[in-house]
Write a protein that holds these residues in place. Sequence first.
Motif: not given
Length: 482
Positions: A196-206, A311-319
């Motif tokens: 789940v994206a926070f900051a797409s150009s920085l996030d990395q799994i480890g 930008s990433n969290l704009a998708r959480y709008d309740g719709v």
Amino acid sequence: MRTLKELKDLYSKNELKVRELIDFYLKKIEEWEPFIHAFLIVPYNEIEKQISEIEKKPKNLPLYGIPIAVKDNILTKNIRTTCASKILENFTPPYDATVIRRLKDNGAIIIGKTNLDEFAMGSSTENSAFGPTKNPWDIERVPGGSSGGSAACVSAGEVPVSIGSDTGGSIRLPASFTGVIGLKPTYGLVSRYGLVAFASSLDQIGPFGRRVEDVALILQVIAGYDPMDSTSSPYEIPNYFENLGKSVKGWKVGFPEELWQKGVSEEVLRVLDKSFDIFKDLGVEIIEISLPSIEYALSVYYIIATSEASSNLARYDGVKYGYREEAEDLISMYKNTRGHGFGSEVKRRIILGTYALSAGYYDAYYLKATKVRNLIRKEFEEAFKKVDIIVSPTSPILPFKLGEKISDPLQMYLTDIMTIPVNLAGIPAISMPAGFYNNLPVGIQFMSTFFSENRLLQFAYAYQEMMDFSSKYPTLPQKRRT
């Protein structure tokens, strides 16, 4: 407690059954959870299904029967993924993230989802909508964040290894605070599909673990190109074990003055002094270097990260999915849903990011921040032409008390000052346990150039063999009082 290799050997000799190992760790979880709250979800029904499936698979799988805890911002099919937020409290993903699929295909069992700062925004795991995680070494202190749950459960021995995500230090800082190993890979090495994206150009799994070889094994499984992730690199994955145990004598190790002189506490420096003796024993050459643009890293990070979060969290709008508050009109529904669904830190970052991206301010903030980010990256590239490894403290301070910094965002942000430059540059870094001060863990950070995890793990392993804390575990708080 055993290493992953030791567990695999027991399985291959038929001296251990999957259910026996899982039951052992479930008991550990039951013992520790009342004190530290590292887990949000332990899916007992799904665990049973996984055990039945694993027992039908060949025992030569790299992670056969190994229980792994996963940060709760990584999608897991049929297991809730909440991001520690009210807005996703009841969200159950219909598919697995790529890293989860790779773990399962290689025999791992997902034993639970771990607590975090909401949407991975925080440095203490106090911003969770479901309560804070506590440090196993001192339950009055934080475990670091945002992957505090993933670090704490490995530290307490609830699991042998775990998975987290790192946007500005969210693997390395909690690894330092809880006395375990935490690896942030090169950006693009591990797929972000299903994170789940926070900051797409920085996030990395480890991964988190207690031994370098365990961390290397997890990385071997989860690294590699993924067509589902547009930022995934086609870099050919090497054997991450081939250099473990090899000498690092003659290597050049860089000490950037900017990361050792400003704001590092006396207690941390006192513990890390021992590491200089280790480096001498390893036969490496210590070189002072300078990364002058690093002083702007914190400011740059909190412009870029919050802008991308906005930008990433704009998708959480309740719709479409998640939490929703009904209202008389659409705009009111948006406001109510987001106003009550997000916590204060998430709202703070959304507001900061929206401001930085707004008309009239984009050039002054976001565009300028990206230019400084490029300067930081170039300085690291130049530095790695002179040295093999760069070393710094992982955190400038010891684990702090719960509530100590929660009302002062700037002081909280400053705890990531050593780790943020790595994410801005996109390079790999690992936090290793370096010792204890009054029974509080202290970590040391090793950095290397792009896609050089092999070299990084070789150096970390050499350090581990001279300074091994993998067998040192915290005691249960109830036993401390007796």
